[in-house]
Design a protein around this motif. Structure first.
Motif, PDB file in Angstrom:
ATOM      1  N   ASP A 116      61.466  71.423  74.804  1.00  0.00           N
ATOM      2  CA  ASP A 116      61.564  72.737  75.444  1.00  0.00           C
ATOM      3  C   ASP A 116      62.992  73.273  75.458  1.00  0.00           C
ATOM      4  O   ASP A 116      63.208  74.477  75.386  1.00  0.00           O
ATOM      5  CB  ASP A 116      61.042  72.677  76.884  1.00  0.00           C
ATOM      6  N   SER A 117      63.979  72.391  75.557  1.00  0.00           N
ATOM      7  CA  SER A 117      65.361  72.851  75.702  1.00  0.00           C
ATOM      8  C   SER A 117      66.160  72.849  74.405  1.00  0.00           C
ATOM      9  O   SER A 117      67.292  73.333  74.386  1.00  0.00           O
ATOM     10  CB  SER A 117      66.083  71.997  76.741  1.00  0.00           C
ATOM     11  N   SER A 152      60.136  63.536  71.351  1.00  0.00           N
ATOM     12  CA  SER A 152      58.928  62.949  71.918  1.00  0.00           C
ATOM     13  C   SER A 152      58.867  63.187  73.426  1.00  0.00           C
ATOM     14  O   SER A 152      57.836  62.949  74.045  1.00  0.00           O
ATOM     15  CB  SER A 152      58.849  61.451  71.614  1.00  0.00           C
ATOM     16  N   HIS A 153      59.967  63.673  73.992  1.00  0.00           N
ATOM     17  CA  HIS A 153      60.013  64.039  75.408  1.00  0.00           C
ATOM     18  C   HIS A 153      59.843  65.551  75.521  1.00  0.00           C
ATOM     19  O   HIS A 153      60.656  66.309  74.978  1.00  0.00           O
ATOM     20  CB  HIS A 153      61.337  63.617  76.051  1.00  0.00           C
ATOM     21  N   THR A 198      69.846  67.792  64.520  1.00  0.00           N
ATOM     22  CA  THR A 198      69.382  67.093  65.709  1.00  0.00           C
ATOM     23  C   THR A 198      68.577  65.870  65.315  1.00  0.00           C
ATOM     24  O   THR A 198      68.030  65.794  64.217  1.00  0.00           O
ATOM     25  CB  THR A 198      68.512  68.006  66.594  1.00  0.00           C
ATOM     26  N   GLY A 199      68.523  64.935  66.215  1.00  0.00           N
ATOM     27  CA  GLY A 199      67.767  63.721  65.999  1.00  0.00           C
ATOM     28  C   GLY A 199      68.030  62.762  67.137  1.00  0.00           C
ATOM     29  O   GLY A 199      68.730  63.096  68.096  1.00  0.00           O
ATOM     30  N   THR A 200      67.521  61.571  67.012  1.00  0.00           N
ATOM     31  CA  THR A 200      67.640  60.607  68.099  1.00  0.00           C
ATOM     32  C   THR A 200      68.797  59.631  67.910  1.00  0.00           C
ATOM     33  O   THR A 200      69.196  58.976  68.859  1.00  0.00           O
ATOM     34  CB  THR A 200      66.342  59.786  68.238  1.00  0.00           C
ATOM     35  N   ARG A 201      69.329  59.516  66.701  1.00  0.00           N
ATOM     36  CA  ARG A 201      70.342  58.496  66.420  1.00  0.00           C
ATOM     37  C   ARG A 201      71.696  59.127  66.090  1.00  0.00           C
ATOM     38  O   ARG A 201      71.872  59.738  65.040  1.00  0.00           O
ATOM     39  CB  ARG A 201      69.881  57.592  65.281  1.00  0.00           C
TER      40      ARG A 201
END
Length: 75
Positions: A43-44, A37-38, A12-15
């Motif tokens: 949570d999910s 960061s959200h 997982t990651g943002t990019r």
């Protein structure tokens, strides 16, 4: 090492592009784009991985930001 031992691996990651490169380097992995960061994403995340892979046996957390300094000197 986990992938080569036969584990189903999710990264997982943002990019997306960076995740695709990493997945290719380790011989395949499930990619889940997530921005921890959200709070709702954090949570999910485990639920998302379980929904995709069926179960979660090992969790390696490696999220963080560094400014390339000794940890005792960082705020």
């Amino acid at each position: 090492a986990l992938k080569s031992a036969g584990a189903n691996v999710a990264i997982t990651g943002t990019r997306q592009e960076a995740l695709e490169k990493c997945a290719a380097e380790i011989g395949g992995a499930t990619i889940i784009v997530s921005n921890l960061s959200h709070p709702e994403a954090a949570d999910s995340l485990v639920k998302d991985v379980e929904a995709t892979l069926g179960s979660l046996d090992i969790l390696v957390c490696n999220a963080g930001i560094t400014k390339d300094n000794l940890s005792m000197r960082m705020k």
